[in-house]
Write a protein that holds these residues in place. Structure first.
Motif: not given
Length: 342
Positions: A26, A66, A68, A133
């Motif tokens: 990710e 999310d 991101k 993450k």
């Protein structure tokens, strides 16, 4: 190496590209990338004599649920007090990098505290994804001296944040045997001869323990003193809320690598000798082993345990976050120790 170049102990990582992929594959992107990168460069590269008046902190947060993309939440030159005044999100995660000036053997040097904020209202799903993450975010943040996990403003105190930097600095002659304090104690500003703080993220202290705690502490004490040639010990999980001292040895780093498992997290306390100006110094190293092969959900569940383990093993000179054997190769560890020579 000059005193000003001794800016970080290698729990640190050198800055990578601003878009970064974590161990899980990710990635995170950065809004206003050039500005964020410029701020981070200023924080990392300002010399100790130019510290005052220059940007010394940055705060990043996620732009959506999310996780991101990161966005800039704030930056400034007012140190910890200014950072503490920022509106940290109670239901989300934020990351800060703070530059401080520390005094090591009467030499002023810059140090960096990488602060991970996990708000008290963060839900279980987001909490599990934090660990997934984290590597990507860490590569964005760049190098740092110590890492601190907090969940409310009270944990952003001078004692917690600045004290941790001083504790991690250590010195060749002032490493103390760890004795758990009955209550938090103060640290003299600018000094390294300080008492280790007992810091556990709020709400986590009763969720993790060490089986046969005193016996395990006695083994760590033996590693510190080299009793019987012992130079390392390892904690692993006997259950999700309990650590056990599962291994120890006398053959150092190579034996540690053999004892680690690709599917099992572990925390290692290691003693190694280092020669500095023809003098042999004993260095203590904390290795946080979270292997690549560990499921992402399990990685996320380990994040809240960091503060407890760090304090249980403190003090130490060097903190290594390892995901594979290359992170703790003889060469890698030697290079990290070289930074401590000054």
């Amino acid at each position: 190496m000059t005193s000003q170049e001794l800016r970080f102990s290698l729990a640190e990582r050198t800055p990578q590209g601003i878009k970064s992929t974590g161990d899980s594959g990710e990635s995170v992107s950065i809004q206003d990338e050039k500005k964020v990168k410029s701020i981070l460069d200023t924080i990392h590269n300002t010399k100790v004599e130019d510290h005052h008046g220059k940007t010394d902190w940055i705060l990043l947060g996620y732009s959506g649920p999310d996780l991101k993309s990161l966005k800039l939440l704030g930056h400034g030159s007012g140190g910890l007090s200014e950072l503490r005044s920022q509106p940290f999100p109670e239901d989300s995660v934020a990351y800060a990098l703070l530059r401080v000036v520390d005094k090591i053997d009467d030499v002023m040097t810059t140090r960096f505290n990488y602060i991970t904020w996990v708000g008290e209202k963060v839900n279980a799903v987001m909490n599990a994804r934090i660990g997934v993450k984290k590597t990507a975010v860490t590569r964005v943040i760049g190098h740092y001296s110590v890492e601190t996990l907090v969940s409310n403003k009270s944990e952003l105190s001078d004692e917690n944040i600045l004290g941790r930097v001083q504790d991690a600095s250590g010195s060749r002659s002032k490493v103390k045997e760890y004795k758990p304090p009955s209550k938090p104690q103060s640290t003299s500003p600018g000094g390294t001869d300080s008492t280790v703080f007992s810091y556990v993220p709020k709400g986590q202290g009763d969720q993790l323990r060490v089986q046969d705690d005193q016996a395990a502490r006695d083994v760590i004490k033996s590693v510190r003193h080299g009793t019987g040639g012992l130079n390392w010990a390892m904690l692993t999980y006997s259950s999700p809320s309990c650590l056990v001292l599962s291994a120890k040895g006398t053959r150092g780093l190579s034996e540690v690598r053999s004892a680690l498992r690709d599917n099992e997290p572990a925390y290692v306390f290691l003693s190694m000798d280092q020669t500095v100006d023809s003098t042999t110094m004993r260095r203590f190293i904390y290795i946080r082993w979270i292997p690549d092969g560990l499921p992402n959900l399990k990685k996320g569940k380990l994040t809240p345990h960091r503060g407890f383990v760090e304090d249980w093993l403190a003090p130490y000179h060097l903190n290594i976050n390892a995901v594979n054997s290359e992170d703790i190769s003889d060469k890698a560890v030697s290079e990290k120790l070289d930074v401590l020579k000054g």
